[in-house]
Design a protein around this motif. Structure first.
Motif, PDB file in Angstrom:
ATOM      1  N   GLU A 299      93.306  36.156  86.845  1.00 14.61           N
ATOM      2  CA  GLU A 299      92.549  36.899  87.849  1.00 14.61           C
ATOM      3  C   GLU A 299      91.184  36.263  88.074  1.00 14.61           C
ATOM      4  O   GLU A 299      90.688  36.232  89.215  1.00 14.61           O
ATOM      5  CB  GLU A 299      92.381  38.357  87.414  1.00 14.61           C
ATOM      6  N   LEU A 300      90.571  35.749  87.017  1.00 15.76           N
ATOM      7  CA  LEU A 300      89.270  35.101  87.169  1.00 15.76           C
ATOM      8  C   LEU A 300      89.375  33.872  88.067  1.00 15.76           C
ATOM      9  O   LEU A 300      88.542  33.667  88.965  1.00 15.76           O
ATOM     10  CB  LEU A 300      88.706  34.712  85.806  1.00 15.76           C
ATOM     11  N   LEU A 301      90.396  33.055  87.863  1.00 15.54           N
ATOM     12  CA  LEU A 301      90.572  31.876  88.714  1.00 15.54           C
ATOM     13  C   LEU A 301      90.808  32.280  90.165  1.00 15.54           C
ATOM     14  O   LEU A 301      90.263  31.658  91.089  1.00 15.54           O
ATOM     15  CB  LEU A 301      91.736  31.022  88.196  1.00 15.54           C
ATOM     16  N   LEU A 302      91.622  33.312  90.378  1.00 14.37           N
ATOM     17  CA  LEU A 302      91.876  33.782  91.745  1.00 14.37           C
ATOM     18  C   LEU A 302      90.604  34.334  92.380  1.00 14.37           C
ATOM     19  O   LEU A 302      90.353  34.136  93.572  1.00 14.37           O
ATOM     20  CB  LEU A 302      92.965  34.848  91.732  1.00 14.37           C
ATOM     21  N   GLY A 306      88.484  32.883  95.911  1.00 12.39           N
ATOM     22  CA  GLY A 306      88.404  33.709  97.111  1.00 12.39           C
ATOM     23  C   GLY A 306      89.649  34.487  97.443  1.00 12.39           C
ATOM     24  O   GLY A 306      89.808  34.950  98.575  1.00 12.39           O
ATOM     25  N   VAL A 307      90.557  34.667  96.466  1.00 13.39           N
ATOM     26  CA  VAL A 307      91.805  35.370  96.736  1.00 13.39           C
ATOM     27  C   VAL A 307      91.637  36.875  96.599  1.00 13.39           C
ATOM     28  O   VAL A 307      92.222  37.645  97.374  1.00 13.39           O
ATOM     29  CB  VAL A 307      92.921  34.874  95.785  1.00 13.39           C
ATOM     30  N   GLU A 314      78.031  38.451  90.906  1.00 17.35           N
ATOM     31  CA  GLU A 314      77.545  37.322  91.712  1.00 17.35           C
ATOM     32  C   GLU A 314      78.191  36.013  91.273  1.00 17.35           C
ATOM     33  O   GLU A 314      78.344  35.738  90.089  1.00 17.35           O
ATOM     34  CB  GLU A 314      76.023  37.200  91.559  1.00 17.35           C
ATOM     35  N   VAL A 315      78.578  35.225  92.282  1.00 18.44           N
ATOM     36  CA  VAL A 315      78.989  33.836  92.072  1.00 18.44           C
ATOM     37  C   VAL A 315      77.999  32.950  92.812  1.00 18.44           C
ATOM     38  O   VAL A 315      77.704  33.197  93.989  1.00 18.44           O
ATOM     39  CB  VAL A 315      80.421  33.578  92.596  1.00 18.44           C
ATOM     40  N   SER A 326      87.679  33.918 100.981  1.00 15.14           N
ATOM     41  CA  SER A 326      89.005  33.368 101.255  1.00 15.14           C
ATOM     42  C   SER A 326      89.122  32.000 100.598  1.00 15.14           C
ATOM     43  O   SER A 326      88.107  31.329 100.339  1.00 15.14           O
ATOM     44  CB  SER A 326      89.232  33.219 102.764  1.00 15.14           C
ATOM     45  N   PRO A 327      90.349  31.535 100.342  1.00 13.87           N
ATOM     46  CA  PRO A 327      90.525  30.172  99.844  1.00 13.87           C
ATOM     47  C   PRO A 327      89.966  29.125 100.799  1.00 13.87           C
ATOM     48  O   PRO A 327      89.477  28.080 100.363  1.00 13.87           O
ATOM     49  CB  PRO A 327      92.047  30.045  99.705  1.00 13.87           C
TER      50      PRO A 327
END
Length: 512
Positions: A299-302, A306-307, A314-315, A326-327
């Motif tokens: 889930e962190l990678l997604l 942007g999925v 914050e990123v 979004s991707p």
């Protein structure tokens, strides 16, 4: 000890596809009441061998004997009728049907000419229980199940056919550790009942735990058969790759990386799956995410790509907060991120399309001018990536589905490298590929990091985290609970953090 006569014997089996030789004079003998491991790199001929056993393809030469009688199968149904069932690495389930429908689909129980739903459910429940997956509801739709549970349904589907010989092709590669342990128990019970089993896996520790006999394939030939445990892992790997196997992981850099992070997360949360995630990754670093499977790593990678929607926290990219919606935004020029997904078959590739089309699809804007693909530029980019990743393909216009699993995974990685990403996210990228290709991918990751890429790497393999990563962030219940660096990156510390216990308790578990 008197060994039983083989249930299935294959002698001098050869198979060609055009000018390519998939198998050449291959031999194997499989005993009842034994687990026979078939080992080899991707492209060694293992898949073709089991497809011949399972009636998917016919050999050009050689013979196959079942109970001492020569047989040939014109279809998988014919092989199933003879008691040979295969659990392929590529799942054969129909997503929009229920678990029960999938399990009995080839031979549904009938009553008055109609499917007997009560009996169907009973068969499904029995098969799921025998596969160690009694918790899966027969009425659940397959599309609603995670990949690991779908794999358990595939095994149950095979068992429902009551096989004499069951073939498992990387059957545990998508499973959680809990499910792997259940499957191991099931396989040992089936062996005790007298079933013959063929087991294909690139995980050497699984072979050590399960196998009675082993056969190594290389370049389409059966190189050697031997009793399990009679050779060291290094000897086996050298048989597989035909050369000395050393320096599995490239050396890690000795000097500290640049101080300015390219990506930062502060208090990142998502529902009940991610909670208060804080970390930085700098150019040139390989950051690993560890922990038991299902603790929020995927889930962190997604989220970073942007999925996911409704993220909190914050990123930041280069110190500037960004909203990754979004991707498309994640892979845009300013952010320049790539995600290598978990399941190359369904998430990473368009299998009927060509190698060229798959490589170009994520970077069409790089190789297009005014909406028209510049073929010369496209071919230059593709040729560079084919050489960089040593992708073995007879032609770039062949379907990507015809490549070996290892080369398919290289195409997934190459597709995203075509965008020249600064940040690379990898979700268990070596699952189900051979040791030689793994070694090449490890070297590639370090080469990309040395060139300045920031790499975030989730793996279910502790050895990969230990060998590849500069730091390992261990997740538990959606949070990062420990950061390991330097000599702390070892099996004892990884297990203790993954279980959220102290290291002394973890050492006891390892000893057990």
């Amino acid at each position: 000890m008197i060994l039983s006569e083989p249930l299935l014997r294959m002698e001098g089996i050869s198979k060609r596809y055009g000018g390519a030789i998939a198998l050449k004079e291959a031999n194997i003998a499989v005993r009842p009441g034994a687990i026979h491991a078939v080992l080899g790199e991707n492209g060694a001929g293992k898949s073709t061998l089991i497809k011949i056993m399972a009636g998917v393809v016919a050999p050009d030469e050689g013979r196959m004997l079942l109970d001492g009688n020569e047989v040939s199968f014109a279809s998988p149904a014919a092989a199933n009728g003879a008691g040979i069932v295969c659990v392929f690495q590529e799942l054969s389930l129909i997503p929009d049907l229920s678990v029960a429908d999938n399990i009995v689909i080839s031979n549904p129980p009938l009553r008055f000419g109609m499917i007997d739903r009560k009996r169907q459910r009973q068969i499904a429940e029995e098969a799921l229980a025998r596969a160690g997956a009694a918790d899966i509801h027969p009425s659940s739709l397959v599309k609603d199940l995670p990949l690991s549970r779908r794999q358990m349904v595939e095994i149950a589907k095979a068992l429902a056919r009551k096989p004499r010989l069951m073939i498992l092709d990387e059957a545990t590669s998508a499973l959680t550790q809990s499910d792997v342990e259940k499957v191991f128990g099931v396989l040992k019970q089936l062996r005790a009942e007298g079933m013959a089993l063929i087991y294909i896996s690139h995980r050497m520790h699984e072979i050590a735990q399960l196998a009675d006999d082993c056969t190594v394939f290389r370049n389409g030939r059966s190189i050697e058969s031997y009793p399990a445990g009679s050779k060291s892992d290094q000897q086996v790997v050298e048989l597989m790759i035909g050369r000395e196997y050393t320096n599995v992981f490239p050396p890690k850099p000795m000097q500290p990386r640049a101080a300015t992070p390219v990506l930062s997360c502060r208090d990142l949360s998502w529902g009940d799956r991610l909670s208060g995630i804080n970390f930085d990754v700098r150019p040139g670093e390989i950051i690993g995410f560890g922990g038991l499977d299902g603790q929020g790593q995927r889930e962190l990678l997604l989220a970073l790509f942007g999925v996911l929607r409704d993220l909190k926290g914050e990123v930041a990219i280069d110190g500037k907060p960004v909203a990754l919606k979004s991707p498309g935004e994640a892979k845009s020029g300013e952010i320049s991120m790539a995600l290598i997904p978990e399941d190359r078959k369904t998430e990473g590739l368009m299998l009927p399309m060509t190698v060229r089309e798959n490589l170009s699809i994520a970077a069409l804007d790089r190789v297009s001018r005014n909406g028209v693909i510049d073929r010369a530029a496209e071919l230059r980019e593709i040729d560079e990536l084919l050489k960089l990743l040593a992708i073995k393909a007879a032609t770039i216009d062949m379907p990507v589905a015809s490549l070996s699993g290892g080369n398919q995974q290289k195409v997934v990685i190459a597709k995203w490298l075509m965008n020249r990403p600064r940040i690379i996210l990898l979700n268990d990228p070596t699952r189900g590929i051979d040791v030689g290709t793994k070694q090449e991918i490890y070297a590639l990751l370090r080469k990309l990091a040395d060139a300045g890429a920031a790499i975030i790497f989730y793996s279910t393999d502790y050895d990969e985290l230990i060998g590849c990563c500069d730091r390992v962030l261990v997740m538990y219940d959606g949070s990062i609970i420990r950061v390991l660096e330097g000599n702390e990156i070892n099996e004892r510390e990884l297990i203790s953090a993954a279980l959220n216990i102290d290291a002394s308790q973890a050492q006891q578990r390892i000893a057990q």
